[in-house]
Motif scaffolding. Structure first.
Motif, PDB file in Angstrom:
ATOM      1  N   MET A  80      28.982  64.148  96.702  1.00 28.84           N
ATOM      2  CA  MET A  80      29.073  65.434  97.374  1.00 28.84           C
ATOM      3  C   MET A  80      30.552  65.736  97.607  1.00 28.84           C
ATOM      4  SD  MET A  80      27.837  66.417 101.228  1.00 28.84           S
ATOM      5  CE  MET A  80      26.140  66.747 100.933  1.00 28.84           C
ATOM      6  N   THR A  81      30.919  66.984  97.450  1.00 37.90           N
ATOM      7  CA  THR A  81      32.300  67.396  97.692  1.00 37.90           C
ATOM      8  C   THR A  81      32.380  68.232  98.963  1.00 37.90           C
ATOM      9  OG1 THR A  81      32.048  69.319  96.271  1.00 37.90           O
ATOM     10  CG2 THR A  81      32.945  67.320  95.260  1.00 37.90           C
ATOM     11  N   LEU A  82      33.581  68.401  99.468  1.00 36.58           N
ATOM     12  CA  LEU A  82      33.802  69.084 100.737  1.00 36.58           C
ATOM     13  C   LEU A  82      33.329  70.536 100.720  1.00 36.58           C
ATOM     14  CD1 LEU A  82      34.917  68.762 103.579  1.00 36.58           C
ATOM     15  CD2 LEU A  82      37.187  69.277 102.686  1.00 36.58           C
ATOM     16  N   ASN A  83      33.392  71.194  99.578  1.00 32.09           N
ATOM     17  CA  ASN A  83      32.960  72.590  99.511  1.00 32.09           C
ATOM     18  C   ASN A  83      31.443  72.743  99.571  1.00 32.09           C
ATOM     19  OD1 ASN A  83      32.653  71.533  96.909  1.00 32.09           O
ATOM     20  ND2 ASN A  83      32.944  73.519  95.959  1.00 32.09           N
ATOM     21  N   GLU A  84      30.685  71.652  99.482  1.00 29.72           N
ATOM     22  CA  GLU A  84      29.222  71.685  99.548  1.00 29.72           C
ATOM     23  C   GLU A  84      28.672  71.381 100.942  1.00 29.72           C
ATOM     24  OE1 GLU A  84      28.532  68.654  96.658  1.00 29.72           O
ATOM     25  OE2 GLU A  84      28.441  70.076  95.000  1.00 29.72           O
ATOM     26  N   VAL A  85      29.518  70.979 101.873  1.00 32.57           N
ATOM     27  CA  VAL A  85      29.094  70.597 103.222  1.00 32.57           C
ATOM     28  C   VAL A  85      28.743  71.849 104.020  1.00 32.57           C
ATOM     29  CG1 VAL A  85      29.788  69.432 105.353  1.00 32.57           C
ATOM     30  CG2 VAL A  85      30.538  68.542 103.142  1.00 32.57           C
ATOM     31  N   LYS A  86      27.627  71.800 104.739  1.00 31.20           N
ATOM     32  CA  LYS A  86      27.163  72.933 105.547  1.00 31.20           C
ATOM     33  C   LYS A  86      27.936  73.012 106.858  1.00 31.20           C
ATOM     34  CE  LYS A  86      23.843  73.852 102.663  1.00 31.20           C
ATOM     35  NZ  LYS A  86      24.130  74.790 101.624  1.00 31.20           N
ATOM     36  N   VAL A  87      28.020  74.213 107.405  1.00 28.67           N
ATOM     37  CA  VAL A  87      28.701  74.453 108.679  1.00 28.67           C
ATOM     38  C   VAL A  87      28.044  73.624 109.782  1.00 28.67           C
ATOM     39  CG1 VAL A  87      29.214  76.199 110.424  1.00 28.67           C
ATOM     40  CG2 VAL A  87      29.402  76.769 108.003  1.00 28.67           C
ATOM     41  N   GLY A  88      28.870  73.006 110.613  1.00 30.79           N
ATOM     42  CA  GLY A  88      28.377  72.212 111.733  1.00 30.79           C
ATOM     43  C   GLY A  88      28.247  70.731 111.420  1.00 30.79           C
ATOM     44  N   ASN A  89      28.472  70.330 110.197  1.00 32.18           N
ATOM     45  CA  ASN A  89      28.360  68.918 109.820  1.00 32.18           C
ATOM     46  C   ASN A  89      29.713  68.232 109.860  1.00 32.18           C
ATOM     47  OD1 ASN A  89      25.613  69.097 109.374  1.00 32.18           O
ATOM     48  ND2 ASN A  89      25.839  69.516 107.209  1.00 32.18           N
ATOM     49  N   THR A  90      29.681  66.941 110.156  1.00 31.36           N
ATOM     50  CA  THR A  90      30.871  66.111 110.146  1.00 31.36           C
ATOM     51  C   THR A  90      30.722  65.097 109.024  1.00 31.36           C
ATOM     52  OG1 THR A  90      31.143  66.358 112.531  1.00 31.36           O
ATOM     53  CG2 THR A  90      32.288  64.519 111.496  1.00 31.36           C
ATOM     54  N   VAL A  91      31.764  64.943 108.236  1.00 37.15           N
ATOM     55  CA  VAL A  91      31.747  64.009 107.105  1.00 37.15           C
ATOM     56  C   VAL A  91      33.038  63.192 107.104  1.00 37.15           C
ATOM     57  CG1 VAL A  91      30.242  65.419 105.640  1.00 37.15           C
ATOM     58  CG2 VAL A  91      32.704  65.783 105.565  1.00 37.15           C
ATOM     59  N   HIS A  92      33.057  62.145 106.299  1.00 39.96           N
ATOM     60  CA  HIS A  92      34.249  61.315 106.114  1.00 39.96           C
ATOM     61  C   HIS A  92      34.695  61.435 104.659  1.00 39.96           C
ATOM     62  CE1 HIS A  92      32.640  59.514 109.787  1.00 39.96           C
ATOM     63  NE2 HIS A  92      33.910  59.239 110.043  1.00 39.96           N
ATOM     64  N   ILE A  93      35.985  61.476 104.460  1.00 41.18           N
ATOM     65  CA  ILE A  93      36.517  61.594 103.112  1.00 41.18           C
ATOM     66  C   ILE A  93      36.407  60.243 102.413  1.00 41.18           C
ATOM     67  CG2 ILE A  93      38.575  62.075 101.727  1.00 41.18           C
ATOM     68  CD1 ILE A  93      39.415  64.045 103.934  1.00 41.18           C
ATOM     69  N   LYS A  94      35.794  60.275 101.242  1.00 37.96           N
ATOM     70  CA  LYS A  94      35.584  59.066 100.459  1.00 37.96           C
ATOM     71  C   LYS A  94      36.660  58.908  99.386  1.00 37.96           C
ATOM     72  CE  LYS A  94      32.025  58.840  97.599  1.00 37.96           C
ATOM     73  NZ  LYS A  94      30.644  58.721  97.103  1.00 37.96           N
ATOM     74  N   LYS A  95      37.015  60.020  98.724  1.00 40.29           N
ATOM     75  CA  LYS A  95      37.943  59.939  97.602  1.00 40.29           C
ATOM     76  C   LYS A  95      38.581  61.292  97.347  1.00 40.29           C
ATOM     77  CE  LYS A  95      37.911  58.889  92.662  1.00 40.29           C
ATOM     78  NZ  LYS A  95      37.065  58.652  91.511  1.00 40.29           N
ATOM     79  N   LYS A 151      38.019  77.061  98.692  1.00 39.62           N
ATOM     80  CA  LYS A 151      36.895  76.323  98.121  1.00 39.62           C
ATOM     81  C   LYS A 151      37.306  75.525  96.896  1.00 39.62           C
ATOM     82  CE  LYS A 151      32.215  77.505  98.511  1.00 39.62           C
ATOM     83  NZ  LYS A 151      31.074  78.341  98.261  1.00 39.62           N
ATOM     84  N   ALA A 152      38.193  76.078  96.096  1.00 40.24           N
ATOM     85  CA  ALA A 152      38.652  75.382  94.889  1.00 40.24           C
ATOM     86  C   ALA A 152      39.357  74.069  95.243  1.00 40.24           C
ATOM     87  CB  ALA A 152      39.575  76.289  94.090  1.00 40.24           C
ATOM     88  N   ASP A 153      40.131  74.069  96.326  1.00 37.22           N
ATOM     89  CA  ASP A 153      40.796  72.837  96.758  1.00 37.22           C
ATOM     90  C   ASP A 153      39.804  71.866  97.392  1.00 37.22           C
ATOM     91  OD1 ASP A 153      43.233  73.763  95.846  1.00 37.22           O
ATOM     92  OD2 ASP A 153      43.848  74.535  97.802  1.00 37.22           O
ATOM     93  N   ALA A 154      38.843  72.391  98.136  1.00 36.59           N
ATOM     94  CA  ALA A 154      37.824  71.547  98.773  1.00 36.59           C
ATOM     95  C   ALA A 154      36.963  70.829  97.734  1.00 36.59           C
ATOM     96  CB  ALA A 154      36.948  72.381  99.697  1.00 36.59           C
ATOM     97  N   ALA A 155      36.852  71.393  96.545  1.00 39.84           N
ATOM     98  CA  ALA A 155      36.051  70.775  95.486  1.00 39.84           C
ATOM     99  C   ALA A 155      36.686  69.482  94.969  1.00 39.84           C
ATOM    100  CB  ALA A 155      35.863  71.759  94.341  1.00 39.84           C
ATOM    101  N   TRP A 156      37.955  69.255  95.241  1.00 42.07           N
ATOM    102  CA  TRP A 156      38.637  68.039  94.813  1.00 42.07           C
ATOM    103  C   TRP A 156      38.380  66.861  95.758  1.00 42.07           C
ATOM    104  CZ3 TRP A 156      40.667  67.831  90.124  1.00 42.07           C
ATOM    105  CH2 TRP A 156      41.103  69.016  89.517  1.00 42.07           C
ATOM    106  N   VAL A 157      37.770  67.109  96.924  1.00 43.41           N
ATOM    107  CA  VAL A 157      37.611  66.099  97.961  1.00 43.41           C
ATOM    108  C   VAL A 157      36.157  65.610  98.002  1.00 43.41           C
ATOM    109  CG1 VAL A 157      37.906  65.592 100.414  1.00 43.41           C
ATOM    110  CG2 VAL A 157      39.427  67.222  99.302  1.00 43.41           C
ATOM    111  N   GLU A 158      35.943  64.337  97.652  1.00 43.85           N
ATOM    112  CA  GLU A 158      34.609  63.745  97.742  1.00 43.85           C
ATOM    113  C   GLU A 158      34.396  63.210  99.154  1.00 43.85           C
ATOM    114  OE1 GLU A 158      33.336  60.917  94.795  1.00 43.85           O
ATOM    115  OE2 GLU A 158      34.523  61.923  93.249  1.00 43.85           O
ATOM    116  N   VAL A 159      33.195  63.490  99.706  1.00 43.49           N
ATOM    117  CA  VAL A 159      32.902  63.101 101.087  1.00 43.49           C
ATOM    118  C   VAL A 159      31.566  62.359 101.159  1.00 43.49           C
ATOM    119  CG1 VAL A 159      34.229  64.981 102.106  1.00 43.49           C
ATOM    120  CG2 VAL A 159      31.821  65.319 101.592  1.00 43.49           C
ATOM    121  N   GLU A 160      31.357  61.701 102.306  1.00 42.09           N
ATOM    122  CA  GLU A 160      30.073  61.049 102.596  1.00 42.09           C
ATOM    123  C   GLU A 160      29.733  61.300 104.054  1.00 42.09           C
ATOM    124  OE1 GLU A 160      30.692  56.933 101.745  1.00 42.09           O
ATOM    125  OE2 GLU A 160      32.282  56.719 103.217  1.00 42.09           O
ATOM    126  N   GLN A 161      28.449  61.296 104.362  1.00 42.03           N
ATOM    127  CA  GLN A 161      27.997  61.552 105.731  1.00 42.03           C
ATOM    128  C   GLN A 161      28.379  60.455 106.672  1.00 42.03           C
ATOM    129  OE1 GLN A 161      26.881  64.247 106.909  1.00 42.03           O
ATOM    130  NE2 GLN A 161      25.959  65.325 105.236  1.00 42.03           N
TER     131      GLN A 161
END
Length: 73
Positions: free
Chosen positions: A1-16, A63-73
């Motif tokens: 999952m990438t940062l641009n796919e995360v829904k509003v109100g969610n907290t995630v951690h950057i994986k890569k 959004k284009a920059d957020a697509a470069w950031v992989e995240v995990e819940q």
């Protein structure tokens, strides 16, 4: 999952961080580094930009920059 796919109100951690060169460096300079906690505050009505809370400050990112950031819940 990438940062641009995360829904509003969610907290995630950057994986890569994907990408290389100036793009990756710019993302890291904004405070988006591996292991950082990111809270998605808002998304603009047309979907771009995304407003985040990271390291105690608010950040707007395209959004284009957020697509470069992989995240995990």
């Amino acid at each position: 999952m990438t940062l641009n796919e995360v829904k509003v109100g969610n907290t995630v951690h950057i994986k890569k961080l994907n990408g290389s060169g100036p793009t990756k460096r710019r993302i890291m300079d904004m405070g988006l580094t591996k292991g950082s906690e990111v809270y998605v505050r808002k998304v603009a009505p047309l979907g771009d930009p995304i407003e985040l809370t990271v390291r105690g400050y608010e950040l707007s990112i395209r959004k284009a920059d957020a697509a470069w950031v992989e995240v995990e819940q």
